[in-house]
Motif scaffolding. Structure first.
Motif, PDB file in Angstrom:
ATOM      1  N   THR A  24      -5.514  12.794  -0.088  1.00 32.48           N
ATOM      2  CA  THR A  24      -4.320  11.991  -0.364  1.00 32.48           C
ATOM      3  C   THR A  24      -3.235  12.831  -1.013  1.00 32.48           C
ATOM      4  O   THR A  24      -2.053  12.746  -0.643  1.00 32.48           O
ATOM      5  CB  THR A  24      -4.690  10.808  -1.281  1.00 32.48           C
ATOM      6  OG1 THR A  24      -5.658   9.987  -0.628  1.00 32.48           O
ATOM      7  CG2 THR A  24      -3.459   9.967  -1.593  1.00 32.48           C
ATOM      8  N   ASP A  70      -2.228   5.792   4.467  1.00 38.25           N
ATOM      9  CA  ASP A  70      -2.944   4.522   4.462  1.00 38.25           C
ATOM     10  C   ASP A  70      -3.265   4.037   5.876  1.00 38.25           C
ATOM     11  O   ASP A  70      -4.260   3.342   6.086  1.00 38.25           O
ATOM     12  CB  ASP A  70      -2.124   3.472   3.711  1.00 38.25           C
ATOM     13  CG  ASP A  70      -1.850   3.889   2.280  1.00 38.25           C
ATOM     14  OD1 ASP A  70      -2.671   4.636   1.722  1.00 38.25           O
ATOM     15  OD2 ASP A  70      -0.802   3.503   1.729  1.00 38.25           O
ATOM     16  N   MET A  95       0.806  -1.222   0.000  1.00 42.40           N
ATOM     17  CA  MET A  95       0.000   0.000   0.000  1.00 42.40           C
ATOM     18  C   MET A  95       0.843   1.278   0.000  1.00 42.40           C
ATOM     19  O   MET A  95       0.663   2.136  -0.881  1.00 42.40           O
ATOM     20  CB  MET A  95      -0.961  -0.023   1.182  1.00 42.40           C
ATOM     21  CG  MET A  95      -2.053   1.001   1.112  1.00 42.40           C
ATOM     22  SD  MET A  95      -3.218   0.634  -0.225  1.00 42.40           S
ATOM     23  CE  MET A  95      -4.610   1.644   0.261  1.00 42.40           C
TER      24      MET A  95
END
Length: 560
Positions: A386, A406, A127
């Motif tokens: 993000t 994340d 991730m």
């Protein structure tokens, strides 16, 4: 150009020509991480019957993935920065595929839990690597578009996981749902070597291993406590985990503030864009993950849809995520992220609150508007947050930045499922006890009040003893209890999201301030050890366009 991707982007004199192919591989990698959870939702009933899972067993089959995933992302992202981000991605994909194969072969509860934990470790490597590689590969002018596609992939995976798993379950055992990930992971591993250029931080220095170990203890104990405590009571295990969390958090903060090169610079929380984005991600996923968790249960257990039918009915959510992501890519540069993020959170709040109107006799059509609103909300809110979080990290810390982003997503989702799941379970048990308490054998009542799935199993037992009418009465009572519980839980979730929307709106700066901060960051000649802008990855990425090797002392011209 070599067939294999061997030249780092920061050594190229123009934007990397295969960057959009690279994005496709990064999105494939993200796809299997999300699908690993959403496909399990529809496979859970078959697993419960096959393995004889208790409520606690099923909870840990689901959450054995979450604990290592949330706890390890920060340190593993930093390791990817230091040694190889592409290497981290490939390693994570191999670990993930191995865990998936193991999960398809085991036939015991403990075996499935261990396999899921291995998959969680793989996901924790993958991730942060996807985000750090995305930012390292794309010039600033295209990064928002790339992150938009990355976000839309999450929405696609939310629906695609149940859809594919449901199709497999029509003719195969639940183990087949684990194998969905394997061919995708193998394709991504091979493709990464051809289209993703190598990337790592230059002159990273020593890893902050003490800070990494403290982050693992702190996050792991917190996630364990919020999974175990609300569902199964605050016994010795969850209380001990909370103590470890408090001590670990204090130690982590003290260590990081004094360390010359911390694994995570806590002073970033003093920046309004960063702290507002982190809060938005945390609270938004708390509300939406919790809502999706009980919405899918209602579709399966109350409305009686099969796994495949449930997957098909989640497709509007995926489409709405894509729509919201496209919209935010066009609106955020014009209106500023505070407008798009708070608008998205407000739409999510409305979507969750609409489910308070669910009642006996409500059909799929009553869930369609909430699904669409939640999807649009995810698309609108997540991409700008993000981008802001990743943009606040220098080039040398992109993996750690991906880990931080994340972790907020996963921690918010775990809190949502734990808190709202606990409210749902308590409300359901109370409503069912009022309806049939004292009318069922104690053993059947214990099974029925444990969950809506348990009530269906208990009804089958009651039917053998007392006849089909009594079994049908229990099913109707359980359906009513669960429907009421969904309405109560939606109210709590909506209130949480509403409060979060107000807080985020107050913290995030207005558009003028955000733009001024970005201009200041790109014009300031403050450099890190590579000569890139230490204020964020944006300027570090833009510096790749300059072919003069001594240009780090001069103004950088953005790649267009």
């Amino acid at each position: 150009m070599s067939v294999l991707a061997t030249t780092p982007v920061d050594r190229m004199d123009r934007p990397y020509s295969r960057r959009w192919w690279a994005l496709g591989v990064l999105c494939l990698s993200l796809l299997i991480i999300v699908m690993a959870n959403t496909s399990l939702i529809v496979a859970a009933p078959d697993m419960t019957r096959d393995l004889g899972l208790s409520s606690r067993d099923l909870q840990w089959v689901i959450d054995a993935y979450t604990v290592p995933y949330a706890a390890l992302m920060l340190i593993l992202g930093a390791i990817g920065d230091k040694y190889s981000r592409r290497g981290a991605l490939i390693t994570g994909l191999v670990i993930f595929a191995a865990g998936s194969i193991a999960g398809s072969l085991v036939d015991s509860t403990s075996g499935v839990i261990v396999a899921r934990a291995v998959m969680g470790v793989g996901a924790a490597v993958i991730m942060p690597a996807t985000l750090s590689l995305l930012v390292a590969t794309f010039p600033r002018s295209e990064r928002a578009k790339a992150i938009t596609a990355w976000t839309a992939t999450s929405g696609l995976a939310i629906a695609l996981g149940p859809l594919i798993a449901g199709w497999l379950l029509e003719s195969h055992a639940w183990g087949s749902t684990f194998l969905i990930n394997v061919p995708i992971a193998l394709i991504a591993v091979v493709a990464a070597l051809f289209v993703i250029p190598p990337s790592k931080a230059h002159d990273y220095g020593r890893l902050d291993l003490v800070g990494g170990a403290l982050s693992i203890a702190t996050l792991g104990s917190l996630v364990y406590a919020i999974i175990e405590g609300p569902h199964f009571g605050w016994g010795t295990g969850p209380v001990t985990a909370l103590v470890v969390f408090v001590v670990g958090l204090g130690s982590f903060v003290a260590w990081e503030l004094r360390h010359p090169r911390p694994i995570f610079n806590l002073r970033k929380f003093g920046e309004r864009v960063f702290s507002g984005s982190m809060l938005a991600v945390l609270l938004f996923f708390l509300g939406t993950f919790g809502a999706i968790y009980f919405l899918t249960q209602h579709l399966q257990f109350v409305l009686g849809f099969t796994a495949l039918e449930t997957g098909v009915r989640l497709l509007p959510l995926a489409g709405a995520v894509c729509l919201g992501a496209v919209a935010t890519g066009r609106l955020t540069p014009r209106l500023g992220m505070r407008v798009t993020v708070t608008t998205g959170m407000a739409l999510g709040t409305i979507g969750v609150l609409l489910m308070t109107r669910i009642q006996d006799g409500s059909g799929y059509g009553d869930f369609l508007a909430p699904l669409i609103l939640l999807g649009v909300a995810i698309g609108l809110s997540v991409s700008p947050c993000t981008e802001a979080i990743m943009g606040s990290f220098p080039e040398n810390e992109l993996g750690a930045g991906g880990g931080v982003n994340d972790t907020a997503v996963e921690l918010g989702g775990a809190l949502g499922i734990a808190i709202l799941g606990s409210v749902l379970a308590t409300s359901y048990e109370s409503e069912l006890t009022k309806a049939v308490g004292g009318k069922l054998p104690p053993e059947a009542m214990d099974v029925a009040k444990d969950s809506i799935g348990g009530a269906l199993a208990a009804a089958e037992q009651v039917g053998h003893v007392a006849g089909p009418q009594q079994a049908q009465a229990l099913i109707q009572a359980a359906d009513h209890a669960f429907t009421q519980a969904v309405a109560h839980t939606s109210l709590i979730g909506g209130i949480v999201l509403a409060v979060g929307t107000i807080l985020v709106g107050l913290i995030l700066p207005n558009r003028a301030r955000t733009q001024a901060a970005r201009e200041e960051a790109t014009s300031t000649p403050d450099t890190d050890t590579r000569g890139t802008d230490a204020k964020g990855a944006d300027a570090g990425t833009d510096a790749r366009a300059n072919t003069n090797t001594n240009a780090d002392k001069h103004e950088k011209q953005p790649v267009s």
